[in-house]
Design an enzyme around this catalytic site. Structure first.
Site, mmCIF file in Angstrom:
data_model
loop_
_atom_site.group_PDB
_atom_site.id
_atom_site.type_symbol
_atom_site.label_atom_id
_atom_site.label_comp_id
_atom_site.label_asym_id
_atom_site.label_seq_id
_atom_site.Cartn_x
_atom_site.Cartn_y
_atom_site.Cartn_z
ATOM 1 N N SER A 132 0.873 -1.171 0.000
ATOM 2 C CA SER A 132 0.000 0.000 0.000
ATOM 3 C C SER A 132 0.902 1.211 0.000
ATOM 4 O O SER A 132 2.047 1.145 0.470
ATOM 5 C CB SER A 132 -0.897 0.028 1.238
ATOM 6 O OG SER A 132 -1.564 1.276 1.364
ATOM 7 N N TYR A 145 -3.100 -0.898 10.366
ATOM 8 C CA TYR A 145 -2.912 -0.994 8.917
ATOM 9 C C TYR A 145 -1.605 -0.310 8.510
ATOM 10 O O TYR A 145 -0.801 -0.881 7.760
ATOM 11 C CB TYR A 145 -4.093 -0.350 8.202
ATOM 12 C CG TYR A 145 -4.058 -0.482 6.697
ATOM 13 C CD1 TYR A 145 -4.547 -1.627 6.074
ATOM 14 C CD2 TYR A 145 -3.552 0.539 5.893
ATOM 15 C CE1 TYR A 145 -4.532 -1.746 4.691
ATOM 16 C CE2 TYR A 145 -3.532 0.417 4.511
ATOM 17 C CZ TYR A 145 -4.019 -0.723 3.919
ATOM 18 O OH TYR A 145 -3.993 -0.844 2.540
ATOM 19 N N LYS A 149 1.546 -2.422 7.052
ATOM 20 C CA LYS A 149 1.943 -2.232 5.654
ATOM 21 C C LYS A 149 3.398 -1.752 5.543
ATOM 22 O O LYS A 149 4.103 -2.117 4.604
ATOM 23 C CB LYS A 149 0.986 -1.261 4.963
ATOM 24 C CG LYS A 149 -0.406 -1.837 4.738
ATOM 25 C CD LYS A 149 -0.381 -3.074 3.852
ATOM 26 C CE LYS A 149 -1.772 -3.574 3.522
ATOM 27 N NZ LYS A 149 -1.774 -4.749 2.615
#
Length: 266
Positions: A132, A145, A149
């Site tokens: 991402s 998150y 990532k």
């Protein structure tokens, strides 16, 4: 060009788009996802073998890799695409952190653990991780998150640095806003994620397909991410100050939405 692949998180979104693109190019596929019903539909559309299950666990990854080798004979490319968000900050409990780390980081570690020895014996292989832009920058509003990532990118870098001279190609796809269910369910973060133009899952699949013809580590469906990452590296305090201004805007929007009275229709 390789001709066999495994795609995780293939029931919808980017994973489904990658599987569809590879199928159109004539590849033989194994697809995996927790959602067995949606995965079956993808398998029917693409002619792939569906392997439903939890690829965030070591047992799930081992079963997927073993099944793929039994079915395909060899695996040229493993698209480690499955990922989750939490939309939580410090309120995320240990279970949420563990779930994010298992899915967004350790799934890649476990896949590499089972794939790399086979690829070394075969003379090479390719791992394509859907990370991402959050793995290069950050994700306001979602600490698990963002952190996971970043770790996914870091592990991918380590793999590339360690094994590239032995035929192992590692690539990290780092998109920003993608028109998927995850974006639709991002709540107050949606405006932030769509500040730059969003792309479709098919656009990301096209970028992934083009990347297979090179060994470039980063795959950036949003080219502007490279500029943001360069600015972050060159001027970290200015970049963090800018991100904090965005956070203040998010805070204001959240406060406004929770304090503005709603009117029921007559």
């Amino acid at each position: 060009m390789p001709d066999t692949a495994v795609v995780t998180g293939a029931a919808r979104g980017i994973g489904r788009a990658i599987a569809s693109r590879l199928a159109r190019e004539g590849w033989q596929l194994v697809v995996a996802d927790l959602d067995a019903a949606e995965l079956a539909a993808v398998a029917e559309e693409t002619g792939a073998l569906a392997v439903p299950g939890d690829t965030s666990t070591d047992a799930g990854v081992r079963h997927l890799v073993d099944t793929a080798y039994d079915h395909l004979g060899h695996v040229d490319v493993f698209f480690a695409n499955a990922g989750i968000g939490t939309l939580q900050g410090l309120e995320a409990d240990d279970a949420e952190w563990a779930r994010a780390l298992d899915t967004n980081v350790l799934a890649h570690v476990r896949a590499a653990r089972h794939l790399v020895p086979r690829w070394l014996d075969a003379g090479g292989g390719r791992l394509v991780v859907t990370a991402s832009a959050a793995g290069l920058l950050t994700m306001l509003g979602d600490a698990p998150y963002s952190v996971s990532k970043h770790a996914a990118v870091a592990f991918s870098e380590w793999l590339s640095a360690t094994y590239r001279h032995r035929g192992i190609v590692v690539q990290a796809i780092c998109p920003q806003g993608v028109q998927t269910r995850m974006l639709e369910e991002s709540g107050p973060l949606r405006e932030l994620l769509t500040r730059d133009a969003t792309v479709s899952a098919d656009d990301v699949a096209d970028a992934a397909w083009q990347a297979l013809s090179s060994d470039a580590f980063y795959v950036l469906p949003h080219p502007e991410v490279a500029d943001y990452a360069a600015q972050r590296a060159a001027h970290p305090d200015a970049w963090l100050a800018g991100m904090n201004r965005l956070q203040q805007k998010l805070d204001h929007q959240t406060q406004t939405s929770t304090t503005t009275p709603t009117q029921e229709p007559a």
